[in-house]
Design a protein around this motif. Structure first.
Motif, PDB file in Angstrom:
ATOM      1  N   TYR A  23       0.856  -1.183   0.000  1.00  0.00           N
ATOM      2  CA  TYR A  23       0.000   0.000   0.000  1.00  0.00           C
ATOM      3  C   TYR A  23       0.895   1.237   0.000  1.00  0.00           C
ATOM      4  O   TYR A  23       2.020   1.212   0.490  1.00  0.00           O
ATOM      5  N   GLN A  45      -2.792   5.545   0.162  1.00  0.00           N
ATOM      6  CA  GLN A  45      -3.744   4.524   0.586  1.00  0.00           C
ATOM      7  C   GLN A  45      -3.765   4.392   2.106  1.00  0.00           C
ATOM      8  O   GLN A  45      -4.820   4.189   2.709  1.00  0.00           O
ATOM      9  N   GLY A  46      -2.588   4.520   2.723  1.00  0.00           N
ATOM     10  CA  GLY A  46      -2.526   4.452   4.182  1.00  0.00           C
ATOM     11  C   GLY A  46      -3.266   5.618   4.826  1.00  0.00           C
ATOM     12  O   GLY A  46      -4.030   5.438   5.784  1.00  0.00           O
ATOM     13  N   ASP A  96      -5.647   7.443   3.474  1.00  0.00           N
ATOM     14  CA  ASP A  96      -7.084   7.305   3.224  1.00  0.00           C
ATOM     15  C   ASP A  96      -7.717   6.294   4.178  1.00  0.00           C
ATOM     16  O   ASP A  96      -8.849   6.475   4.631  1.00  0.00           O
ATOM     17  N   LYS A  97      -6.964   5.245   4.499  1.00  0.00           N
ATOM     18  CA  LYS A  97      -7.510   4.189   5.371  1.00  0.00           C
ATOM     19  C   LYS A  97      -7.655   4.677   6.813  1.00  0.00           C
ATOM     20  O   LYS A  97      -8.657   4.379   7.477  1.00  0.00           O
ATOM     21  N   ALA A 112      -2.709   5.964  12.774  1.00  0.00           N
ATOM     22  CA  ALA A 112      -3.796   4.995  12.916  1.00  0.00           C
ATOM     23  C   ALA A 112      -4.222   4.852  14.373  1.00  0.00           C
ATOM     24  O   ALA A 112      -5.415   4.769  14.688  1.00  0.00           O
ATOM     25  N   ARG A 165      -8.024   3.892  14.093  1.00  0.00           N
ATOM     26  CA  ARG A 165      -8.269   3.161  12.848  1.00  0.00           C
ATOM     27  C   ARG A 165      -7.119   2.190  12.616  1.00  0.00           C
ATOM     28  O   ARG A 165      -6.172   2.137  13.414  1.00  0.00           O
ATOM     29  N   PRO A 211      -3.898  -0.418   6.098  1.00  0.00           N
ATOM     30  CA  PRO A 211      -4.166  -1.528   5.179  1.00  0.00           C
ATOM     31  C   PRO A 211      -3.208  -2.688   5.458  1.00  0.00           C
ATOM     32  O   PRO A 211      -2.114  -2.506   6.001  1.00  0.00           O
TER      33      PRO A 211
END
Length: 479
Positions: A16, A20-21, A23-24, A229, A234, A237
């Protein structure tokens, strides 16, 4: 069945990217911390940059300055910006935004404190130049903020960050109202004390994960994303963090990224970006010219409460405008009202860029700025309320356009040259502010309508130029 080695497993593992990280993990406390830090840099940058606009009447009286000397003094800060912006942009790309900005902040505190004790005009010029040379590093805060934001929240964050600039300007007006009557040196000293806040906050913000990935420090970048995260409650990925030239990219993307790294800053002059770079140079110039011009002419505009400019001869106008006058409480109030215009300008821009896109927002806001100056150009007996409304509209539109300029520049160029691209393009804004001093403090006081007409014409021409921008970056993933 044949066993798969650890090396083969790592090659088969999913990857990823930083995008992408981010966004996650979404937007949360992690981004809020970076947003507040970047915003505070903008606020304190306003305290340094705009104090001249409020101290000019006092300096003109104390040091017996001519209009030309005022324009020369006004030019020193942006001249320092222009000379320092490229070296500092290079340092930010090489050593990281956070580290360079923190070192610059320490020098800014020292220079600001010393400038409170300048004995004459010569030393005042030197200190304003030195402050401009170093303070330009704080403009990198927008680039820093961009690199932490998910694509969905990037435009909101980057445009909204300039609300801190408005906050800093309002604080400056309030402090000036309280301290300038006692002595302008007290104002500069108090500002120097407030400038100690960003270096302390710097200890609580992380290094940009995009910068770490570009330097090949994948593990360090992943630690930053893991921190994000955790703070946002959260998860990242599955798989390993990848650079933009690993398996998540096609072969063509790999070659393009490698070519970008090889060419360095010349990337922004390649065929893909050539037209964009030219038009963005014009846009940066206009933002500096109209924005700084609106700030500098405010006091002079309000001087003509009951006069039509055509009824005043050039000789009497020059004498009237060079007369030694301190700002009155009403002048401070007018400054505050027109400064607050930036808030609705920024808020409206936040919605416009997502609804109608970046290009059309540029066109609309430059057109409004140009028309506003053209209305000031038309001679009729302006009352204070009328002039305040026009300046309110002009500053609202230009504030939105200026902040959109930071956003668009951060989105359209790749990470490896983003800070330097911002540095080079913002040089045109510094050139504009240097010229603005002479237009606002020399030409305006000799030929009012020529100066105001020039501001209006530049705004309208830039609205036309914005139509030619080749890329719409709304929703685009930054490279």
């Amino acid at each position: 069945m044949a066993k798969i080695s650890n090396e083969e497993q790592s090659l088969l593992a999913p990857f990823y990217t930083v995008d992408q990280g981010l966004d996650k993990i979404g937007a949360g406390l992690f981004q809020f911390n970076v947003f507040v830090y970047s915003g505070s840099l903008r606020a304190f940058h306003a305290l340094i940059d705009l104090q001249l606009a409020l101290l000019i009447p006092t300096w003109q009286c104390e040091f017996a300055l001519s209009n030309f000397q005022l324009a020369l003094l006004t030019a020193m800060f942006p001249l320092g910006n222009m000379i320092g912006v490229n070296p500092l942009g290079y340092l930010c790309d090489k050593y990281g935004r956070r580290r360079v900005v923190n070192v610059a902040n320490i020098f800014i505190i020292l220079l600001s404190a010393v400038s409170a004790f300048v004995p004459n005009f010569t030393w005042l010029i030197i200190m304003r130049f030195m402050l401009g040379l170093i303070d330009v590093a704080t403009s990198m805060c927008t680039t820093y903020c961009v690199e932490f934001m998910p694509a969905r929240w990037r435009s909101v964050a980057v445009v909204s960050i300039s609300l801190f600039w408005t906050l800093g300007t309002c604080v400056l007006v309030g402090l000036s109202y309280l301290l300038v009557p006692i002595g302008w040196r007290y104002l500069v000293l108090v500002i120097s004390i407030l400038l100690c806040i960003p270096p302390v906050h710097n200890l609580c913000v992380p290094v940009s994960p995009r910068y770490l990935v570009e330097k090949g420090q994948l593990e360090e970048a992943k630690k930053v994303l893991k921190l994000g995260a955790r703070l946002n409650c959260r998860s990242l990925p599955e798989g390993e963090l990848s650079t933009n030239i690993q398996s998540v990219q096609t072969y063509n993307s790999t070659c393009q990224q490698q070519q970008t790294k090889k060419e360095g800053i010349l990337t922004i002059f390649r065929k893909k970006y050539r037209l964009t770079t030219f038009i963005m140079s014009v846009i940066w110039f206009t933002c500096g010219f109209l924005g700084y011009g609106a700030v500098l002419i405010t006091a002079d505009i309000f001087t003509y409460d009951n006069h039509c400019i055509n009824h005043i001869s050039n000789t009497s106008m020059s004498h009237f405008m060079s007369h030694c006058n301190h700002l009155t409480p009403q002048n401070y109030f007018d400054y505050l009202v027109t400064t607050l215009a930036e808030i609705p300008g920024i808020i409206v821009t936040v919605f416009l860029v997502e609804i109608i896109g970046r290009k059309i927002t540029f066109i609309l806001e430059f057109a409004i700025s140009g028309i506003g100056f053209c209305l000031l150009f038309i001679c009729f007996p302006f009352e204070t309320t009328t002039k305040t409304v026009l300046l309110f509209i002009i500053r609202a539109a230009n504030a939105g356009a200026f902040n959109l300029t930071f956003l668009y520049t951060g989105e359209v160029y790749p990470t490896v040259v983003r800070a330097r691209a911002l540095s080079i393009l913002s040089t045109f804004s510094r050139v504009a502010t240097i010229l603005t001093g002479f237009v606002s403090q020399v030409l305006l006081r000799e030929h009012f309508q020529v100066a105001i007409g020039l501001f209006g014409t530049v705004g309208l021409l830039t609205a036309v130029a914005s139509i030619l921008l080749p890329y719409e970056t709304r929703g685009k993933r930054i490279e």
